[in-house]
Design an enzyme around this catalytic site. Sequence first.
Site, PDB file in Angstrom:
ATOM      1  N   TRP A  30       7.336   0.644  -0.198  1.00 31.06           N
ATOM      2  CA  TRP A  30       8.297   1.314  -1.439  1.00 31.06           C
ATOM      3  C   TRP A  30       7.482   2.231  -2.172  1.00 31.06           C
ATOM      4  O   TRP A  30       7.124   3.398  -1.558  1.00 31.06           O
ATOM      5  CB  TRP A  30       8.607  -0.076  -2.067  1.00 31.06           C
ATOM      6  N   ASP A  31       7.194   1.979  -3.219  1.00 30.50           N
ATOM      7  CA  ASP A  31       6.766   3.302  -4.046  1.00 30.50           C
ATOM      8  C   ASP A  31       5.719   4.231  -3.188  1.00 30.50           C
ATOM      9  O   ASP A  31       4.820   3.602  -2.756  1.00 30.50           O
ATOM     10  CB  ASP A  31       5.958   2.746  -5.412  1.00 30.50           C
TER      11      ASP A  31
ATOM     12  N   GLU B 229       8.446   3.749 -15.738  1.00 25.58           N
ATOM     13  CA  GLU B 229       7.619   3.559 -14.532  1.00 25.58           C
ATOM     14  C   GLU B 229       7.293   4.957 -13.811  1.00 25.58           C
ATOM     15  O   GLU B 229       7.914   5.753 -14.007  1.00 25.58           O
ATOM     16  CB  GLU B 229       8.568   2.755 -13.388  1.00 25.58           C
TER      17      GLU B 229
ATOM     18  N   ARG C  81      -0.036   0.560 -16.149  1.00 20.82           N
ATOM     19  CA  ARG C  81       0.066   0.606 -14.609  1.00 20.82           C
ATOM     20  C   ARG C  81       0.407   2.029 -14.384  1.00 20.82           C
ATOM     21  O   ARG C  81       0.629   2.888 -14.968  1.00 20.82           O
ATOM     22  CB  ARG C  81       0.753  -0.317 -13.743  1.00 20.82           C
ATOM     23  N   ASP C  82       0.619   2.344 -12.945  1.00 22.24           N
ATOM     24  CA  ASP C  82       0.781   3.787 -12.481  1.00 22.24           C
ATOM     25  C   ASP C  82       0.454   4.843 -12.928  1.00 22.24           C
ATOM     26  O   ASP C  82       0.950   5.732 -13.387  1.00 22.24           O
ATOM     27  CB  ASP C  82       2.621   3.686 -12.560  1.00 22.24           C
TER      28      ASP C  82
HETATM   29  C1  FRU Z   1       8.007   0.550  -9.414  1.00 22.50           C
HETATM   30  C2  FRU Z   1       7.074  -0.375  -9.620  1.00 22.50           C
HETATM   31  C3  FRU Z   1       5.678   0.192 -10.137  1.00 22.50           C
HETATM   32  C4  FRU Z   1       4.730  -0.966  -9.772  1.00 22.50           C
HETATM   33  C5  FRU Z   1       5.383  -1.254  -8.296  1.00 22.50           C
HETATM   34  C6  FRU Z   1       4.894  -2.793  -8.038  1.00 22.50           C
HETATM   35  O1  FRU Z   1       8.694   0.240  -8.336  1.00 22.50           O
HETATM   36  O2  FRU Z   1       7.414  -1.422 -10.579  1.00 22.50           O
HETATM   37  O3  FRU Z   1       5.836   0.514 -11.582  1.00 22.50           O
HETATM   38  O4  FRU Z   1       3.506  -0.428  -9.811  1.00 22.50           O
HETATM   39  O5  FRU Z   1       6.662  -1.093  -8.686  1.00 22.50           O
HETATM   40  O6  FRU Z   1       5.359  -3.105  -6.804  1.00 22.50           O
END
Ligand code: FRU
Length: 425
Positions: free
Chosen positions: A69-70, A308, A224-225
């Site tokens: 994913w991300d 995010e 985060r992030d």
């Molecule tokens: C976005 C998110 C990010 C986080 C991750 C966790 O898709 O919520 O903000 O780091 O997924 O899985």
Amino acid sequence: MTRLRTRAVAALSGTALLATGMLTSSVQAEPTTDHWTRGEALEISPGPSNTAPAIPPDFPVMTDDVWVWDTWPLTNLDGEVVKVGGYNVIFSLTAPRDIPFPERHWYAEIGYFYSHNGSDWTYGGDLHPGEPTLSDREWAGSAYLIDGEVYSYFTASGDPNDGELKDPLQRIAVATGTLEIEHGRNGGVVLDGFDDARIILEADGEHYQTLEQSEGAPIIYAFRDPWLITDPADGRTYMLFEGNTGGDAQEHVCDPWEIGDVPPGHVVPDEARYYTGNVGIASMGTSLDDWNLEPPILAANCTNQQLERPHMVIENGDYYLFTISHEFTFAPDLQGPDGLYGFVGDSLRGDYDPLNGSGLVIGNPDSAPLQAYSWYVTPQWLAESFIDTVPGADHYGGTLAPTLRLNVQGDSTRILNEMGYGVIR
Ligand code: FRU
């Protein structure tokens, strides 16, 4: 309108303090935070220029080993995607494919992929060897090539000492390692090291909500992030991240400049005060481990709980700030699709205007509201993302989606065309 008003408030309070003799003219007023207002979010209007094409149910899957994913590319501190020895490298949150996809967050670890052409990716494995030590799991994320070394910034998520699978503690960490190219038929990119992970930033409770303060919020808080950029205006390096406004969740009061210009009769639901997402910023101190928290650059108090994966493209003095949002994180009585949202400002801490009036840059189509998420825009205006749920497909995505090329002119954008799956350049 709202921006000017926010500035005016800051300027007035400075003047007032000067008048009372409490502030000398040499003292810098605290930087102001811009707002994504309810009024602006009410302008969100999905249409052909900002709606992603439907993804077919027979999309290709880039690896059978892990859910993906991300995702973020290896870049330099100017935000440019870099190639090493002819290879591009991307980093992704990953989890074993036998874990139910919706549960993936609690098992996330950063993996990496490499490619000669920036679109056909070979899975290289886990970035940080072994089990995470600082946290239960790793969340997003950015990675930089600096003086030949790779710096992996990520979210250390969960407290490893409390024995809880789903505790939502979030702290920002870094680890460093090397990148080597192996030649020959089975050659590729080998990332090694990354066993020196250390926590470098935590929520302060003043500008950024702590886990304890978030108690009672309807949606998980954020710290985060991390994403780094060197501002060409002052040559200093900054970290953007996703945060929530500091203070106890239930105590925020929706101010007029957070509500903005709303149509007559618009009532702000009481529950809107729980929605306090922001784009946080820290400035670099003496090293890439040393960061000083500053007030957020953009807040969505009473508008959205989660901004995010914030990141930027800086072009000709215009600062394009992008973030992703889910439909369910908008405050009550506001509606926007799962999508990419953006703002343009005249400096890093500048006045930010929502792109296209509302902020919406790419949204999922109505027919497939969960088809993709977590867009990341490169300086070439390519937006990559991952596939989540495509109607008609017999499995979740967990793989990269078709990349979308954007056309960006001033404060308006449109989706130009769809490219291949997972193209980053
Ligand atoms: C976005 C998110 C990010 C986080 C991750 C966790 O898709 O919520 O903000 O780091 O997924 O899985």
